[in-house]
Scaffold this motif. Structure first.
Motif, mmCIF file in Angstrom:
data_model
loop_
_atom_site.group_PDB
_atom_site.id
_atom_site.type_symbol
_atom_site.label_atom_id
_atom_site.label_comp_id
_atom_site.label_asym_id
_atom_site.label_seq_id
_atom_site.Cartn_x
_atom_site.Cartn_y
_atom_site.Cartn_z
ATOM 1 N N GLN A 1 0.872 -1.175 0.000
ATOM 2 C CA GLN A 1 0.000 0.000 0.000
ATOM 3 C C GLN A 1 0.906 1.220 0.000
ATOM 4 O OE1 GLN A 1 -1.353 -1.252 3.732
ATOM 5 N NE2 GLN A 1 -3.342 -2.000 3.049
ATOM 6 N N LEU A 2 0.505 2.261 -0.693
ATOM 7 C CA LEU A 2 1.265 3.508 -0.648
ATOM 8 C C LEU A 2 1.115 4.152 0.728
ATOM 9 C CD1 LEU A 2 0.613 5.136 -4.133
ATOM 10 C CD2 LEU A 2 2.810 4.366 -3.223
ATOM 11 N N PRO A 3 2.129 4.878 1.183
ATOM 12 C CA PRO A 3 2.035 5.529 2.497
ATOM 13 C C PRO A 3 1.053 6.688 2.479
ATOM 14 C CG PRO A 3 4.039 6.218 1.367
ATOM 15 C CD PRO A 3 3.424 5.147 0.515
ATOM 16 N N ASP A 4 0.564 7.056 3.665
ATOM 17 C CA ASP A 4 -0.333 8.210 3.772
ATOM 18 C C ASP A 4 0.406 9.491 3.404
ATOM 19 O OD1 ASP A 4 -2.550 6.720 4.618
ATOM 20 O OD2 ASP A 4 -1.793 6.665 6.669
ATOM 21 N N GLU A 5 1.651 9.613 3.855
ATOM 22 C CA GLU A 5 2.485 10.767 3.527
ATOM 23 C C GLU A 5 3.363 10.396 2.332
ATOM 24 O OE1 GLU A 5 2.293 13.693 4.926
ATOM 25 O OE2 GLU A 5 0.815 13.090 6.430
ATOM 26 N N ILE A 6 3.168 11.076 1.217
ATOM 27 C CA ILE A 6 3.886 10.734 -0.008
ATOM 28 C C ILE A 6 5.402 10.808 0.185
ATOM 29 C CG2 ILE A 6 4.295 11.445 -2.393
ATOM 30 C CD1 ILE A 6 1.678 9.972 -1.968
ATOM 31 N N GLU A 7 5.867 11.745 1.037
ATOM 32 C CA GLU A 7 7.317 11.879 1.268
ATOM 33 C C GLU A 7 7.921 10.581 1.809
ATOM 34 O OE1 GLU A 7 5.085 14.034 2.288
ATOM 35 O OE2 GLU A 7 5.561 15.912 1.257
#
Length: 589
Positions: free
Chosen positions: A318-324
């Motif tokens: 899953q992609l992280p909540d914070e894109i950084e």
């Protein structure tokens, strides 16, 4: 060695560097060490994880510390216990020949009384997590009011983890005239706030482009239906025999669930998240470092302490909540000059995030398809054949050969090979021969109509996939093999793509127009006296995808949306760390 000496390091450090086998400084070390040695200055250094930041601040700090004084002179703050211990161990190796220098780690999950005793004995350098440091300052166990140097390592991650107030409170107890060195992979607003509030005209060093990724990492994304995410993960693992990876999930619950399902399905997997005890976390990490665990499923917070140079893949389940945070994830692979692959499994609704990440890391993703069942069968078949060929003969079987020859009497060579391969392959083929296509083609970039080339099988995107009999054992990774093919074929920069390097063989794609050139070039072709053979793969659709330069996003609305019914699994495996059940798995074989 002479290159490190040119940076201004003293003999004690140079001797330790020689013992450690370091030969050439990394870019961040070359840029920061002379500045920190020559000036009493504040510094902001932006560089990716795995670029040698610990030595970049560790060498100058050790050289500037007065070891004859027992006063605490330097404090290093890091986000997690694992990273705190890692920094401490590395610093102690650097300071091997500096007499009287004590470096102490303080962190949660260990005796605060014992840590206080170590500090009272004299600790010129303290490496600490923010929470434990603030606690000990509040109890009067630590005095950092006279320190000369304060280092914030992985500053962005500390702030992402909610340590903003703790760091402000800690820094407010330090003298204003100290030097503050801030090291970070990215520069979000919170890090800028810390720099402005607690630093005085800091010099800035940037390795690469600010907030960008490293060029040794290839970024890929796979679009699937939401319910097919786990099945896609399994296929990516099976399509990469020998995978050694970190799989990132957003939550502790998902991390444990995915790890348990992988273990149930026979993979060497383990979970790493905040609900594990410290002893459990240590056991998991030790197993991972020894490669007893091939797929470590982790949360972003728990993964902060992972420092392993040969991770082959990072898989964003899953992609992280914070894109950084993606920058930190992908930085777990492609370290120490090696290449790596960062894979992202997404649904169509998340496609917009890919463009955001591309803008941030200044690199483009390659659109790829989840391998088909037949492509995985092909990969595993070649893998099994290579494994048999490379197996070291155990001469203990010699005494049994006469009886074994009797068993095989009447079988010719070809039939015997087929039977040996079929022992494992039949089970594998049975599983994958009837599986559905998981790819959600809506959102795939750069798709084109198929073209033919003298009967060659062409995939739906107009490309041809090839097998080549060289791989990692021949010294190739995806970067060097791509360069070798382009130089040998004398074709354009972007005409070779989807380069997938396995242990002793590889696959790659080109447009169909290059097929004749490739097959003719690699007739009787030798490298260092060895034949290098290229042939068209039997699974042209498998793995899909276009090269990174394609920027259009054409949507194929005729593709049907895949569905996947999740299986239920026993919950009794929550404490397992990757020890397999009855079936052994190396890839699938």
């Amino acid at each position: 060695m002479t290159k490190f000496k040119a940076l201004g390091l003293n003999e004690a450090l140079l001797q330790a560097i020689e013992d450690l086998g370091f030969e050439t400084p990394s870019e961040v070390q070359e840029k920061t060490i002379p500045i920190l040695l020559q000036d009493e200055t504040d510094l902001v250094a932006l560089a990716q994880t795995g670029t040698g930041k610990t030595a970049a601040f560790g060498f100058p700090l050790i050289q500037k510390i007065h070891s004859e004084s027992r006063t605490t002179q330097g404090v290093i703050l890091s986000p997690t216990r694992e990273l705190c211990l890692q920094i401490t161990n590395e610093m102690q190796l650097y300071a091997k020949y500096v007499k009287g220098l004590n470096i102490v780690a303080i962190y949660g999950g260990a005796s605060i009384v014992e840590q206080s005793k170590q500090i009272k004995r004299g600790a010129q350098i303290i490496v600490a997590t923010p929470g434990r440091m603030k606690d000990m300052i509040g109890r009067g166990m630590i005095d950092i009011s006279k320190i000369d140097y304060c280092i914030l390592d992985e500053a962005d991650e500390m702030l992402n983890m909610g340590f903003f107030e703790d760091i402000k409170d800690i820094l407010s107890t330090t003298p204003k005239e100290k030097s503050t060195w801030l090291f970070s992979a990215t520069m979000p607003k919170e890090v800028s706030t810390i720099a402005k509030k607690f630093m005085n005209q800091p010099q800035e060093v940037t390795v690469g482009t600010k907030n960008s990724g490293v060029d040794t990492v290839q970024h890929e994304y796979y679009v699937v239906g939401g319910r097919d995410r786990y099945e896609a993960l399994k296929r990516l693992a099976d399509a990469n025999p020998g995978i050694f990876s970190v799989v990132f999930c957003r939550t502790k619950r998902d991390t444990q669930r995915v790890a348990e399902k992988l273990i149930e399905d026979g993979y060497n997997a383990g979970a790493l998240h905040g609900d594990l005890s410290q002893n459990q976390r240590d056991l998991v990490m030790n197993s991972f470092r020894k490669k007893q665990i091939q797929m470590l499923v982790a949360t972003d917070v728990a993964a902060r302490g992972i420092d392993v140079d040969d991770i082959s893949h990072v898989i964003n389940y899953q992609l992280p909540d914070e894109i950084e945070t993606y920058t930190h994830r992908s930085g777990r692979t492609g370290r120490a000059g090696k290449s790596g692959i960062s894979m992202v499994i997404i649904t169509r609704s998340e496609l917009r995030k890919i463009k955001t990440i591309e803008n941030m890391i200044k690199q483009q993703f390659e659109t790829k398809k989840i391998p088909s069942g037949m492509e995985i069968c092909e990969i595993q078949l070649y893998h099994l054949a290579s494994k048999i060929r490379n197996t070291k003969i155990n001469n203990a079987v010699d005494n049994y050969l006469p009886a074994i020859n009797d068993v095989f009497e009447g079988l010719d060579r070809e039939e015997l090979i087929k039977k040996i391969i079929s022992v494992e392959f039949t089970r594998f083929y049975s599983y994958y021969s009837k599986v559905k296509d998981l790819n959600s083609s809506e959102g795939q970039r750069g798709e084109r109509e198929p073209r033919s080339s003298k009967g060659t099988e062409v995939s739906s995107d107009g490309s041809v996939r090839y097998f080549i009999n060289v791989g990692e054992k021949d010294g190739y990774d995806w970067m060097s093999l791509k360069d070798f093919l382009r130089d040998t074929l004398e074709i354009g920069k972007d005409d070779v793509y989807r380069v997938d390097v396995k242990d002793s063989f590889s696959f790659f794609n080109t447009d169909a127009q290059f097929t004749d050139l490739i097959l003719n070039t690699f007739k009787e072709f030798k490298v260092d006296g060895r034949f290098v053979n290229v042939e068209v793969s039997k699974s042209p659709e498998g793995g899909g995808g276009r090269r990174g330069k394609d920027k259009g996003r054409r949507r194929d609305k005729d593709s049907k949306k895949g569905k996947f019914k999740e299986r239920s699994f026993s919950k009794g495996s929550s404490q397992r760390t990757g020890k397999r059940r009855s079936k052994k798995r190396d890839g699938f074989f």
